[in-house]
Design an enzyme around this catalytic site. Structure first.
Site, PDB file in Angstrom:
ATOM      1  N   CYS A   1       2.604   6.470   8.308  1.00  0.00           N
ATOM      2  CA  CYS A   1       1.736   6.718   7.145  1.00  0.00           C
ATOM      3  C   CYS A   1       0.902   7.984   7.427  1.00  0.00           C
ATOM      4  O   CYS A   1       0.355   8.131   8.525  1.00  0.00           O
ATOM      5  CB  CYS A   1       0.822   5.512   6.939  1.00  0.00           C
ATOM      6  SG  CYS A   1      -0.423   5.803   5.682  1.00  0.00           S
TER       7      CYS A   1
ATOM      8  N   SER B   1       1.422 -10.930   9.063  1.00  0.00           N
ATOM      9  CA  SER B   1       0.610  -9.835   8.528  1.00  0.00           C
ATOM     10  C   SER B   1      -0.876 -10.058   8.807  1.00  0.00           C
ATOM     11  O   SER B   1      -1.452 -11.057   8.363  1.00  0.00           O
ATOM     12  CB  SER B   1       0.842  -9.739   7.009  1.00  0.00           C
ATOM     13  OG  SER B   1      -0.156  -8.956   6.417  1.00  0.00           O
TER      14      SER B   1
ATOM     15  N   CYS C   1       0.873  -1.181   0.000  1.00  0.00           N
ATOM     16  CA  CYS C   1       0.000   0.000   0.000  1.00  0.00           C
ATOM     17  C   CYS C   1       0.908   1.228   0.000  1.00  0.00           C
ATOM     18  O   CYS C   1       2.117   1.136   0.217  1.00  0.00           O
ATOM     19  CB  CYS C   1      -0.897  -0.006   1.240  1.00  0.00           C
ATOM     20  SG  CYS C   1       0.045   0.130   2.760  1.00  0.00           S
TER      21      CYS C   1
ATOM     22  N   GLU D   1      -0.046  -0.215  15.509  1.00  0.00           N
ATOM     23  CA  GLU D   1      -0.848   0.991  15.216  1.00  0.00           C
ATOM     24  C   GLU D   1      -1.742   1.336  16.409  1.00  0.00           C
ATOM     25  O   GLU D   1      -1.892   2.508  16.776  1.00  0.00           O
ATOM     26  CB  GLU D   1      -1.710   0.771  13.966  1.00  0.00           C
ATOM     27  CG  GLU D   1      -2.489   2.029  13.599  1.00  0.00           C
ATOM     28  CD  GLU D   1      -3.517   1.791  12.508  1.00  0.00           C
ATOM     29  OE1 GLU D   1      -3.174   1.168  11.490  1.00  0.00           O
ATOM     30  OE2 GLU D   1      -4.666   2.237  12.684  1.00  0.00           O
TER      31      GLU D   1
ATOM     32  N   ASN E   1      -3.442  -8.165   7.748  1.00  0.00           N
ATOM     33  CA  ASN E   1      -4.269  -8.013   6.531  1.00  0.00           C
ATOM     34  C   ASN E   1      -4.008  -9.170   5.589  1.00  0.00           C
ATOM     35  O   ASN E   1      -4.885  -9.578   4.835  1.00  0.00           O
ATOM     36  CB  ASN E   1      -4.114  -6.618   5.896  1.00  0.00           C
ATOM     37  CG  ASN E   1      -2.964  -6.505   4.942  1.00  0.00           C
ATOM     38  OD1 ASN E   1      -3.055  -6.928   3.800  1.00  0.00           O
ATOM     39  ND2 ASN E   1      -1.868  -5.945   5.403  1.00  0.00           N
TER      40      ASN E   1
HETATM   41  S1  SF4 Z   1      -3.257   3.430   6.681  1.00  0.00           S
HETATM   42 FE1  SF4 Z   1      -2.151   1.502   6.753  1.00  0.00          FE
HETATM   43  S2  SF4 Z   1      -3.041   0.299   5.064  1.00  0.00           S
HETATM   44 FE2  SF4 Z   1      -3.635   2.437   4.721  1.00  0.00          FE
HETATM   45  S3  SF4 Z   1      -2.065   3.274   3.344  1.00  0.00           S
HETATM   46 FE3  SF4 Z   1      -1.415   3.718   5.446  1.00  0.00          FE
HETATM   47  S4  SF4 Z   1      -0.094   2.012   6.029  1.00  0.00           S
HETATM   48 FE4  SF4 Z   1      -1.267   1.348   4.237  1.00  0.00          FE
END
Ligand code: SF4
Length: 290
Positions: free
Chosen positions: A96, A223, A12, A130, A225
């Site tokens: 992210c 993982s 991703c 997370e 997911n």
């Molecule tokens: S929130 Fe998580 S799954 Fe979505 S783009 Fe960011 S790292 Fe990837």
């Protein structure tokens, strides 16, 4: 024999961004310590380690000083950044942007809802990095729920505000929020914060898996997911097999197949799916032709 790699599988945006940062810094001669596995994929961690990346754990932070430390896409609680700074480390924040935004929302909502005698609920896995980062925005005072057994931790007489870990399944989120709504006797605010980079792949993979005699789902065993997207494929096509590397491919799966589909998780590198394809071509495809 026809072998196809799913065009929508693979990293991703958030994971790709963190890996690009590591590669760029290594190229610049920086010695990088990644806090936790950069991605839940052993093969990719090994590839980056061979380039020079070193992986450290949260328990190592106290002994890490004057180093460059990268925070991966999952993010970290504020206490981690404070400890790294206190020990004179240079922190590279590769959280992210979707997760960073969610952390800010959780922090602000927590201040507001607790001012109103309410509770902030996070739907996610308690030990997932997370969730540790999100809970840290509330001083570890949010209520983390994973299954309906966890709902007993909620006071249904007080206001409730709910967020989700970005990688949880949509169905699970709607089921748990429905149960909370049914029991809530006060104000309830629900934020669907599931990342579509993961959930958007579900309908696509359901269709993809139907098109092949055999589906090879490539993913690291850690993982989350990966596990749930594998189940999606397997429900669509019972001849779906979970593998983490090319050497796990079994002859009995391949020898009867005319069409093979290869797909993976948001933490699966493209090169690994290509390696699986090449392995099948070299070991089965050409032999079938002979
Ligand atoms: S929130 Fe998580 S799954 Fe979505 S783009 Fe960011 S790292 Fe990837």
């Amino acid at each position: 024999m026809q072998i196809e790699i799913d065009k929508k599988s693979g990293f991703c945006f958030g994971v790709q961004r963190a890996i690009d940062k590591v590669e760029n810094l290594i190229q610049q001669g920086e010695k990088i310590n990644c806090l936790g596995d950069i991605v839940h994929n052993h093969e990719e961690v090994n590839r980056l380690s061979e380039l020079g990346m070193h992986t450290i754990q949260t328990s190592d932070i106290g002994n890490t000083s004057n180093q460059t430390v990268l925070v991966r896409s999952h993010g970290e609680p504020p206490s981690t950044f404070e400890k790294l700074k206190a020990n004179n480390n240079k922190t590279i924040d590769a959280t992210c942007p979707v997760v960073s935004k969610l952390q800010n929302r959780v922090k602000n909502s927590y201040a507001e809802i607790t001012g109103n005698n309410g509770q902030l609920v996070i739907y996610g896995k308690k030990k997932h990095p997370e969730v540790i980062g999100l809970n840290g925005q509330t001083g570890n005072r949010s209520i983390v729920v994973t299954t309906s057994d966890d709902l007993e931790k909620i006071d249904f007489d007080s206001p409730i505000e709910i967020y989700s870990q970005t990688t949880m399944p949509l169905e699970g989120f709607s089921a748990i929020t429905e149960q909370i709504k049914e029991r809530a006797k006060n104000q309830i605010i629900v934020h669907d914060t599931i990342c579509r980079q993961v959930s958007g792949r579900v309908p696509h993979l359901k269709e993809f898996a139907k098109n092949y005699d055999v589906v090879l789902f490539v993913s690291g065993k850690k993982s989350s997911n990966g596990k749930s997207l594998y189940e999606v494929c397997r429900n669509s096509n019972p001849n779906t097999y979970f593998i983490s590397s090319a050497d796990e491919v079994k002859a009995e799966w391949i020898k009867v197949a005319e069409k093979i589909g290869i797909c993976g998780a948001t933490s699966t590198p493209q090169w690994l799916m290509e390696e699986v394809k090449t392995h099948i071509e070299n070991n089965y495809h050409n032999k079938k032709k002979e």
